[in-house]
Design a protein around this motif. Sequence first.
Motif, short mmCIF file in Angstrom:
data_model
loop_
_atom_site.label_atom_id
_atom_site.label_comp_id
_atom_site.label_asym_id
_atom_site.label_seq_id
_atom_site.Cartn_x
_atom_site.Cartn_y
_atom_site.Cartn_z
N ARG A 110 0.85 -1.19 0.00
CA ARG A 110 0.00 0.00 0.00
C ARG A 110 0.88 1.23 0.00
N THR A 111 0.66 2.08 -0.98
CA THR A 111 1.41 3.34 -1.08
C THR A 111 0.62 4.30 -1.96
N PRO A 112 0.67 5.60 -1.68
CA PRO A 112 -0.02 6.55 -2.55
C PRO A 112 0.68 6.77 -3.88
N ARG A 113 1.96 6.42 -3.96
CA ARG A 113 2.69 6.63 -5.20
C ARG A 113 3.79 5.57 -5.34
N ALA A 114 3.63 4.71 -6.31
CA ALA A 114 4.58 3.62 -6.51
C ALA A 114 5.77 4.09 -7.34
N GLY A 115 6.91 3.43 -7.15
CA GLY A 115 8.10 3.71 -7.93
C GLY A 115 8.32 2.65 -9.00
N PRO A 116 9.31 2.88 -9.87
CA PRO A 116 9.61 1.90 -10.90
C PRO A 116 10.21 0.63 -10.27
N PRO A 117 10.06 -0.52 -10.90
CA PRO A 117 9.31 -0.81 -12.13
C PRO A 117 7.83 -1.11 -11.88
N THR A 119 5.54 0.80 -11.73
CA THR A 119 4.74 1.67 -12.60
C THR A 119 4.34 0.98 -13.90
N LEU A 120 4.99 -0.13 -14.24
CA LEU A 120 4.59 -0.88 -15.43
C LEU A 120 3.15 -1.39 -15.33
N LEU A 121 2.64 -1.48 -14.11
CA LEU A 121 1.27 -1.95 -13.92
C LEU A 121 0.24 -0.86 -14.20
N PRO A 344 10.04 9.89 -17.55
CA PRO A 344 9.75 8.47 -17.57
C PRO A 344 8.91 8.08 -18.78
N GLY A 345 9.21 6.89 -19.28
CA GLY A 345 8.51 6.40 -20.45
C GLY A 345 8.74 4.93 -20.64
N GLY A 346 8.26 4.42 -21.76
CA GLY A 346 8.42 3.01 -22.08
C GLY A 346 8.74 2.86 -23.55
#
Length: 489
Positions: A110-117, A119-121, A344-346
């Motif tokens: 649980r977190t208000p803001r996730a970090g990489p990787p 964020t791929l989700l 950030p990007g993909g």
Amino acid sequence: MSAAGKAILLEAGLVVDGSGDPAWTGDLLLRGARIAALGVDLRARLPDGLTPSDVECVDCRARVIAPGFIDAHTHDDASVLHDPLCLPKLSQGITTVVTGNCGISLAPYRTPRAGPPLTLLGAQAFEYASMAAYRAAVDAARPALNVAALVGHTTLRYASMQALDRAASADELARMQALLDDCMADGAHGMSSGLFYAEAFAAPAEEVTALARVVARHGGVYATHLRSEMQQIVEALHEAGDCAFSAGVPLVISHHKCAGRANWGRTRETLALIEALAQRQRIALDAYPYVAGSTLLREDLVDGVIDVLLTWSDPHPGMAGRLLSDIARAWGCTEQQACLRLQPGGACYFQMHEEDVERVIAHPLSMIGSDGLPHDRHPHPRLWGTFPRVFARYWRERRLFTLEQAVHKMTGMTARNLRIAGRGLLRAGAMADVVVFDPASIADTATYEQPRGLSRGIDQVFVNGVLTYRGGDSAGVRARAGRMLVRGA
């Protein structure tokens, strides 16, 4: 059952049962959520007092009747909640997705803001502190297909550690083990790792092995995105094999490839090593039928040699779908400089050679996984096209395997390797996840230029006995009958 509450009789199709055994022509009876019977001319000998008026008959001549396809490698953790119609997957004949791959899972964190990787989700906020909470969310969303979840090692690290650039302390490892133990008790199918990513790269083999032992106690599996798929791939394969062997857990090598031009052709070496490891332990691979991979935009993967196709960029969203070389030319800078400006990007990285892809996908230990990223603005076409592409290109065109072997790689093999009970085979009493398709026309339509496209040749998809998708001119999702699957149940 059909909308009218009738049993469904699929008649006179080519039955490819998912085991790899020879196909045969006959019928399949679906009653409720399960397969009631298989045989020839079942209409004349209906079981359990059924009468012809109780049965809806479907003519399947010139069609294949197969188990619903199981996508062995997905990042659909959040997608099944936010887009429960799951059209990219259903339209390929997929009835179950395996989530939580590459060390990245939505739970337990649980977190208000996730970090990489993570964020791929496609989720900034992670809301599920346990697998039980995630399972409740899936059940509430009622997705159109089934979900089998792995627990991500990187997610465990985020949930238990203050800094990820080092090995876990004894206390931190104990917290990860406790979280993983709870998730496995709540029905997770195993653990995945993504040692390739910086947030897990600092984890030593001992940390992974200690967690894999928890998985082993529960009868789960360990899937890994290797620490390296490039120059150090042999060392990474040995590490993965040793971790799983020491822990006593079956191993799945995720999206096996030899990436980078300098490594093209090395699948001869890596597959031979995997075969040697398979003499001492349970091991399998998953693979997708494309020469490009896709992940976060990273400058270490931009070498000025391979093509890089941008899939998303937060600071420059309008650039999605363009080659990095073209962007750099337009900006008057190097590809490395353009990469940094776009983050950030993909991106899609055209890292593999077609001969390596063919060698891996045809290997007897390989099953099929899309590895699609559903939240990319301009996704890799594998999100929409993986499974039909295997039939069209590698079975029908290249003849790398038989029809029965192709289906086995998508169904029975995957169910066995991922411990998905009651699915993947057409058997009386098994769950009624079934796809009917045209073997002469099944094909992908998604391309790198136009990555969203309904596949051809998928006639009907049944999930837990419910007609969930119908292809053709009236293509669309008809029902949401999926569920969260619990390991062994």
